[in-house]
Design a protein around this motif. Structure first.
Motif, PDB file in Angstrom:
ATOM      1  N   MET A 132       0.851  -1.189   0.000  1.00 36.79           N
ATOM      2  CA  MET A 132       0.000   0.000   0.000  1.00 36.79           C
ATOM      3  C   MET A 132       0.890   1.244   0.000  1.00 36.79           C
ATOM      4  O   MET A 132       1.100   1.896   1.013  1.00 36.79           O
ATOM      5  N   ASP A 133       1.427   1.572  -1.184  1.00 39.98           N
ATOM      6  CA  ASP A 133       2.335   2.705  -1.305  1.00 39.98           C
ATOM      7  C   ASP A 133       1.831   3.727  -2.322  1.00 39.98           C
ATOM      8  O   ASP A 133       2.614   4.540  -2.830  1.00 39.98           O
ATOM      9  N   HIS A 134       0.540   3.690  -2.622  1.00 41.07           N
ATOM     10  CA  HIS A 134       0.036   4.441  -3.774  1.00 41.07           C
ATOM     11  C   HIS A 134      -1.155   5.332  -3.428  1.00 41.07           C
ATOM     12  O   HIS A 134      -2.055   5.514  -4.244  1.00 41.07           O
ATOM     13  N   ASP A 140      -1.445   8.555  -3.169  1.00 45.91           N
ATOM     14  CA  ASP A 140      -1.610   9.704  -4.065  1.00 45.91           C
ATOM     15  C   ASP A 140      -2.260   9.290  -5.387  1.00 45.91           C
ATOM     16  O   ASP A 140      -3.138   9.984  -5.901  1.00 45.91           O
ATOM     17  N   GLU A 141      -1.848   8.134  -5.920  1.00 45.12           N
ATOM     18  CA  GLU A 141      -2.426   7.650  -7.169  1.00 45.12           C
ATOM     19  C   GLU A 141      -3.885   7.251  -6.965  1.00 45.12           C
ATOM     20  O   GLU A 141      -4.742   7.542  -7.807  1.00 45.12           O
ATOM     21  N   SER A 142      -4.192   6.622  -5.858  1.00 46.54           N
ATOM     22  CA  SER A 142      -5.577   6.257  -5.576  1.00 46.54           C
ATOM     23  C   SER A 142      -6.462   7.493  -5.464  1.00 46.54           C
ATOM     24  O   SER A 142      -7.575   7.525  -5.990  1.00 46.54           O
ATOM     25  N   LEU A 143      -5.978   8.509  -4.783  1.00 44.15           N
ATOM     26  CA  LEU A 143      -6.778   9.723  -4.632  1.00 44.15           C
ATOM     27  C   LEU A 143      -6.953  10.450  -5.960  1.00 44.15           C
ATOM     28  O   LEU A 143      -7.995  11.080  -6.199  1.00 44.15           O
ATOM     29  N   ARG A 144      -5.962  10.362  -6.837  1.00 41.04           N
ATOM     30  CA  ARG A 144      -6.118  10.970  -8.162  1.00 41.04           C
ATOM     31  C   ARG A 144      -7.257  10.296  -8.925  1.00 41.04           C
ATOM     32  O   ARG A 144      -8.092  10.968  -9.532  1.00 41.04           O
ATOM     33  N   ASP A 164      -0.322   0.000   7.332  1.00 44.04           N
ATOM     34  CA  ASP A 164       0.896   0.744   7.664  1.00 44.04           C
ATOM     35  C   ASP A 164       2.137  -0.149   7.656  1.00 44.04           C
ATOM     36  O   ASP A 164       3.261   0.353   7.646  1.00 44.04           O
ATOM     37  N   ASN A 165       1.917  -1.474   7.675  1.00 46.75           N
ATOM     38  CA  ASN A 165       3.034  -2.426   7.660  1.00 46.75           C
ATOM     39  C   ASN A 165       2.790  -3.448   6.548  1.00 46.75           C
ATOM     40  O   ASN A 165       2.836  -4.655   6.763  1.00 46.75           O
ATOM     41  N   SER A 166       2.590  -2.937   5.328  1.00 44.16           N
ATOM     42  CA  SER A 166       1.956  -3.765   4.300  1.00 44.16           C
ATOM     43  C   SER A 166       2.860  -4.266   3.182  1.00 44.16           C
ATOM     44  O   SER A 166       2.341  -4.772   2.191  1.00 44.16           O
ATOM     45  N   ASP A 167       4.138  -4.146   3.309  1.00 46.13           N
ATOM     46  CA  ASP A 167       4.991  -4.437   2.150  1.00 46.13           C
ATOM     47  C   ASP A 167       5.273  -5.930   2.000  1.00 46.13           C
ATOM     48  O   ASP A 167       6.075  -6.512   2.721  1.00 46.13           O
ATOM     49  N   VAL A 215      -0.471   0.140 -10.192  1.00 46.13           N
ATOM     50  CA  VAL A 215       0.117  -0.014  -8.862  1.00 46.13           C
ATOM     51  C   VAL A 215      -0.600  -1.098  -8.060  1.00 46.13           C
ATOM     52  O   VAL A 215      -0.267  -1.336  -6.898  1.00 46.13           O
ATOM     53  N   GLY A 216      -1.582  -1.747  -8.692  1.00 48.48           N
ATOM     54  CA  GLY A 216      -2.341  -2.801  -8.048  1.00 48.48           C
ATOM     55  C   GLY A 216      -2.177  -4.125  -8.755  1.00 48.48           C
ATOM     56  O   GLY A 216      -1.128  -4.769  -8.676  1.00 48.48           O
ATOM     57  N   ALA A 217      -3.214  -4.530  -9.505  1.00 49.19           N
ATOM     58  CA  ALA A 217      -3.246  -5.870 -10.084  1.00 49.19           C
ATOM     59  C   ALA A 217      -2.118  -6.114 -11.081  1.00 49.19           C
ATOM     60  O   ALA A 217      -1.481  -7.175 -11.060  1.00 49.19           O
ATOM     61  N   ARG A 218      -1.859  -5.151 -11.962  1.00 47.45           N
ATOM     62  CA  ARG A 218      -0.805  -5.378 -12.955  1.00 47.45           C
ATOM     63  C   ARG A 218       0.557  -5.544 -12.292  1.00 47.45           C
ATOM     64  O   ARG A 218       1.361  -6.387 -12.713  1.00 47.45           O
ATOM     65  N   ARG A 219       0.814  -4.770 -11.262  1.00 46.45           N
ATOM     66  CA  ARG A 219       2.101  -4.883 -10.573  1.00 46.45           C
ATOM     67  C   ARG A 219       2.223  -6.225  -9.856  1.00 46.45           C
ATOM     68  O   ARG A 219       3.269  -6.886  -9.936  1.00 46.45           O
ATOM     69  N   THR A 220       1.147  -6.639  -9.178  1.00 47.41           N
ATOM     70  CA  THR A 220       1.189  -7.933  -8.492  1.00 47.41           C
ATOM     71  C   THR A 220       1.386  -9.064  -9.491  1.00 47.41           C
ATOM     72  O   THR A 220       2.147 -10.010  -9.244  1.00 47.41           O
ATOM     73  N   HIS A 221       0.718  -8.973 -10.641  1.00 53.16           N
ATOM     74  CA  HIS A 221       0.890  -9.974 -11.698  1.00 53.16           C
ATOM     75  C   HIS A 221       2.345 -10.042 -12.155  1.00 53.16           C
ATOM     76  O   HIS A 221       2.906 -11.136 -12.343  1.00 53.16           O
ATOM     77  N   ARG A 222       2.980  -8.899 -12.314  1.00 51.40           N
ATOM     78  CA  ARG A 222       4.394  -8.885 -12.729  1.00 51.40           C
ATOM     79  C   ARG A 222       5.288  -9.491 -11.649  1.00 51.40           C
ATOM     80  O   ARG A 222       6.272 -10.178 -11.962  1.00 51.40           O
ATOM     81  N   LEU A 223       4.962  -9.246 -10.396  1.00 52.27           N
ATOM     82  CA  LEU A 223       5.806  -9.726  -9.304  1.00 52.27           C
ATOM     83  C   LEU A 223       5.714 -11.236  -9.113  1.00 52.27           C
ATOM     84  O   LEU A 223       6.692 -11.864  -8.693  1.00 52.27           O
ATOM     85  N   ILE A 224       4.548 -11.821  -9.408  1.00 49.26           N
ATOM     86  CA  ILE A 224       4.362 -13.258  -9.227  1.00 49.26           C
ATOM     87  C   ILE A 224       4.587 -13.940 -10.569  1.00 49.26           C
ATOM     88  O   ILE A 224       3.699 -14.025 -11.413  1.00 49.26           O
TER      89      ILE A 224
END
Length: 284
Positions: free
Chosen positions: A133-135, A137-141, A211-214, A241-250
């Protein structure tokens, strides 16, 4: 494989009980809700169709729905306590392995569970979620675009991401922001009822865990077959910053994107959602 009776089950997980509702027949599929605060009710009847080929086990996470609240719940601040509760639920139900589905915050919880207990999981579905959960600012946009009024956006940007002082405040704030979670806000009230009776304590636990989500440096080690789902109009976890990123990481994970949905594609694109998830679960 043990067969579970349809209906409600309560399992002692060490000082409190987890509640789960079971429907359908076939190999077991655990379904983990997001939020937190309202339990599994928002999945139904939408995901009940998965019961045509699976024994669907809807769990209420600790402190949510009909589940009990741990004595030290206000000190919970890391996801491992939640993922461990899923492990204990499996043991209590007498199941050797199961497939696991998690949506939103639940998608984050099941990633942790897959990392901590990989031998318990046959396959994993991560829906509209993230690995870190590092995004904000992007979510609020995206939330400004999705909001239907200045007042709704102000509630999202302010009250929604601060600890709630009471259950009544939690219900009030969520009712203010709920329609922004849908690409078509008319779903709310017409096809989807606004939940009530939420738990501020459970919601506040979510904030502490975020707050401890990495998990982003760990999820590459997930090796169970994984399907990642995203929605193009979901402001909570924007795709890049959500699904596409998680897909790339796994590495090796499958991916599907819903073009016309907000945060709840299982509602807004229901038939496609069921077809994709059920079909992928049935693939050898």
């Amino acid at each position: 494989m043990r067969m579970l009776e349809n209906g409600s089950h309560f399992v002692d997980v060490g000082g409190y009980q987890l509640h789960c509702a079971v429907i359908g027949s076939g190999p077991p599929l655990l379904v983990v809700h997001g939020g937190m605060g309202y339990g599994h009710g928002g999945f139904r009847p939408w995901l009940d169709a998965l019961g045509d080929s699976r024994t669907v086990i809807y769990v209420d996470l600790p402190g949510n729905g009909k589940s009990g609240t741990p004595a030290d719940y206000e000190q919970w601040s890391t996801v491992d306590r939640l993922s461990d509760s899923l492990h204990q639920l499996r043991v209590g139900l007498g199941l050797e392995t199961w497939s696991v589905f998690g949506h939103s915050f639940g998608g984050y919880v099941v990633q942790s569970y897959a990392l901590d207990h990989p031998d318990e999981i046959d396959s994993l579905v991560i829906s509209c979620s993230t690995s870190i959960m590092d995004h904000m600012d992007e979510s609020l946009r995206f939330a400004r675009i999705a909001s239907h009024s200045d007042e709704q956006y102000e509630a999202i940007a302010g009250a929604l991401f601060t600890p709630m002082t009471s259950d009544a405040e939690f219900d009030r704030v969520t009712s203010q922001v709920r329609s922004a979670y849908f690409a078509d806000p008319d779903f709310l009230g017409r096809d989807v009822q606004m939940p009530s009776g939420g738990s501020a304590a459970a919601f506040n636990a979510t904030l502490r865990v975020w707050d401890n989500s990495d998990l982003s440096n760990r999820v590459a080690s997930i090796t169970v077959p994984t399907l990642v789902l995203g929605a193009a109009r979901d402001w909570t976890f924007p795709l890049d910053v959500g699904a596409r990123r998680t897909h790339r990481l796994i590495e090796g994970s499958s991916y599907h994107e819903f073009a016309d949905s907000g945060h709840f594609p299982y509602v807004e694109e229901h038939d496609e959602f069921i077809e994709v998830v059920a079909g992928w679960l049935l693939t050898p």
